[in-house]
Design a protein around this motif. Structure first.
Motif, PDB file in Angstrom:
ATOM      1  N   PRO A 107       0.834  -1.202   0.000  1.00  0.00           N
ATOM      2  CA  PRO A 107       0.000   0.000   0.000  1.00  0.00           C
ATOM      3  C   PRO A 107       0.877   1.264   0.000  1.00  0.00           C
ATOM      4  N   LEU A 108       0.846   1.985  -1.112  1.00  0.00           N
ATOM      5  CA  LEU A 108       1.656   3.193  -1.269  1.00  0.00           C
ATOM      6  C   LEU A 108       0.778   4.378  -1.624  1.00  0.00           C
ATOM      7  N   ILE A 109       1.165   5.554  -1.117  1.00  0.00           N
ATOM      8  CA  ILE A 109       0.515   6.821  -1.470  1.00  0.00           C
ATOM      9  C   ILE A 109       1.610   7.786  -1.916  1.00  0.00           C
ATOM     10  N   LEU A 110       1.190   8.882  -2.538  1.00  0.00           N
ATOM     11  CA  LEU A 110       2.159   9.939  -2.828  1.00  0.00           C
ATOM     12  C   LEU A 110       1.561  11.285  -2.509  1.00  0.00           C
ATOM     13  N   ILE A 111       2.453  12.202  -2.152  1.00  0.00           N
ATOM     14  CA  ILE A 111       2.105  13.598  -1.945  1.00  0.00           C
ATOM     15  C   ILE A 111       3.145  14.432  -2.677  1.00  0.00           C
ATOM     16  N   CYS A 112       2.770  15.619  -3.086  1.00  0.00           N
ATOM     17  CA  CYS A 112       3.706  16.532  -3.742  1.00  0.00           C
ATOM     18  C   CYS A 112       3.849  17.765  -2.867  1.00  0.00           C
ATOM     19  N   ILE A 113       5.106  18.134  -2.606  1.00  0.00           N
ATOM     20  CA  ILE A 113       5.388  19.260  -1.712  1.00  0.00           C
ATOM     21  C   ILE A 113       6.400  20.193  -2.361  1.00  0.00           C
ATOM     22  N   ASP A 114       6.106  21.489  -2.322  1.00  0.00           N
ATOM     23  CA  ASP A 114       6.998  22.518  -2.834  1.00  0.00           C
ATOM     24  C   ASP A 114       8.363  22.400  -2.162  1.00  0.00           C
ATOM     25  N   LYS A 115       9.418  22.534  -2.942  1.00  0.00           N
ATOM     26  CA  LYS A 115      10.776  22.409  -2.415  1.00  0.00           C
ATOM     27  C   LYS A 115      11.083  23.425  -1.315  1.00  0.00           C
ATOM     28  N   ARG A 116      10.378  24.562  -1.308  1.00  0.00           N
ATOM     29  CA  ARG A 116      10.628  25.605  -0.313  1.00  0.00           C
ATOM     30  C   ARG A 116       9.911  25.369   1.013  1.00  0.00           C
ATOM     31  N   LEU A 138       9.954  19.869   4.665  1.00  0.00           N
ATOM     32  CA  LEU A 138      11.049  19.023   4.188  1.00  0.00           C
ATOM     33  C   LEU A 138      12.331  19.136   5.007  1.00  0.00           C
ATOM     34  N   ALA A 139      12.428  20.144   5.871  1.00  0.00           N
ATOM     35  CA  ALA A 139      13.636  20.296   6.701  1.00  0.00           C
ATOM     36  C   ALA A 139      13.816  19.049   7.562  1.00  0.00           C
ATOM     37  N   ASP A 140      14.967  18.487   7.565  1.00  0.00           N
ATOM     38  CA  ASP A 140      15.372  17.286   8.312  1.00  0.00           C
ATOM     39  C   ASP A 140      14.523  16.042   8.021  1.00  0.00           C
ATOM     40  N   PHE A 141      13.778  16.046   6.926  1.00  0.00           N
ATOM     41  CA  PHE A 141      12.946  14.900   6.543  1.00  0.00           C
ATOM     42  C   PHE A 141      13.808  13.918   5.763  1.00  0.00           C
ATOM     43  N   HIS A 142      13.702  12.633   6.063  1.00  0.00           N
ATOM     44  CA  HIS A 142      14.571  11.644   5.420  1.00  0.00           C
ATOM     45  C   HIS A 142      13.833  10.323   5.235  1.00  0.00           C
ATOM     46  N   THR A 143      14.419   9.450   4.402  1.00  0.00           N
ATOM     47  CA  THR A 143      13.834   8.140   4.121  1.00  0.00           C
ATOM     48  C   THR A 143      13.592   7.372   5.410  1.00  0.00           C
ATOM     49  N   ALA A 144      12.482   6.668   5.451  1.00  0.00           N
ATOM     50  CA  ALA A 144      12.001   5.857   6.571  1.00  0.00           C
ATOM     51  C   ALA A 144      11.347   6.690   7.667  1.00  0.00           C
ATOM     52  N   MET A 145      11.366   8.013   7.550  1.00  0.00           N
ATOM     53  CA  MET A 145      10.740   8.867   8.552  1.00  0.00           C
ATOM     54  C   MET A 145       9.216   8.735   8.461  1.00  0.00           C
ATOM     55  N   ASP A 186       9.671  22.174  -9.421  1.00  0.00           N
ATOM     56  CA  ASP A 186       9.796  22.936  -8.179  1.00  0.00           C
ATOM     57  C   ASP A 186       9.205  22.203  -6.970  1.00  0.00           C
ATOM     58  N   HIS A 187       8.893  20.918  -7.138  1.00  0.00           N
ATOM     59  CA  HIS A 187       8.326  20.105  -6.058  1.00  0.00           C
ATOM     60  C   HIS A 187       9.127  18.817  -5.872  1.00  0.00           C
ATOM     61  N   PHE A 188       8.887  18.189  -4.735  1.00  0.00           N
ATOM     62  CA  PHE A 188       9.333  16.824  -4.499  1.00  0.00           C
ATOM     63  C   PHE A 188       8.087  15.957  -4.427  1.00  0.00           C
ATOM     64  N   VAL A 189       8.138  14.785  -5.038  1.00  0.00           N
ATOM     65  CA  VAL A 189       7.098  13.787  -4.914  1.00  0.00           C
ATOM     66  C   VAL A 189       7.567  12.820  -3.833  1.00  0.00           C
ATOM     67  N   LEU A 190       6.806  12.723  -2.758  1.00  0.00           N
ATOM     68  CA  LEU A 190       7.150  11.841  -1.653  1.00  0.00           C
ATOM     69  C   LEU A 190       6.242  10.619  -1.715  1.00  0.00           C
TER      70      LEU A 190
END
Length: 181
Positions: free
Chosen positions: A53-62, A66-73, A134-138
């Protein structure tokens, strides 16, 4: 040799056309490195896969999210109920450090904030980040889901909307002509 024609799409035209597509309104939440709750309104949310089960969200790079956000968080996607427009506005406009003041929320099993009244909350862990303009897809793997009755808040044509329920079904829907009740 063929020539490639350059096409220019104005940001305002692109945003206006995309705004014709209704989206659900969510608040994505997480805990910061020092344990404080953090959240922001996000309308770019969709399911990706059932297995896993996977979802995605898109977040502006600014975005501060996203500060201190990392894989597995861990993070959560809270699908807002139709009467939670004030929550959507709060998490999109107010000062970041005051967004949770006086708000009904609990800590999920992964330690992330879950908003009271949301029709659904997905507790996830980040499995992949894709840079896209200008976004990251998480992409997050869903580890736990909470649901409650109610209909989701919708954003379309620069405004908040509520969807009518289908007669007799108890499920939210569009009530399109020809649909069985």
């Amino acid at each position: 040799m063929s020539q490639v024609q350059q096409r220019s799409v104005e940001a305002s035209d692109f945003r206006g056309a995309c705004g014709l597509f209704p989206t659900g309104v969510t608040v994505v939440t997480r805990s910061t490195a020092d344990g404080r709750p953090y959240g922001m309104t996000v309308s770019s949310f969709t399911s990706v896969s059932l297995d896993p089960p996977l979802i995605l969200i898109c977040i502006d790079k600014r975005a501060g999210f996203l500060a201190d956000f990392h894989t597995a968080m861990p993070f959560a996607v809270n699908v807002l109920r139709e009467d939670q427009q004030n929550v959507a506005v709060r998490f999109s406009q107010s000062l970041e450090e005051r967004r949770f003041e006086g708000l009904d929320w609990t800590e999920g099993s992964s330690g992330v904030p879950l908003l009271g009244g949301a029709v659904a909350s997905f507790e996830c862990r980040l499995v992949q980040t894709v840079e896209a303009g200008d976004h990251f897809v998480l992409i997050g793997e869903v580890e736990e889901i909470r649901r409650q009755s109610g209909r989701a808040l919708v954003w379309c044509e620069s405004g908040y909307h509520c969807l009518p329920g289908l007669a007799g079904s108890g499920l939210p829907g569009l009530g399109l002509p020809g649909s069985q009740s």
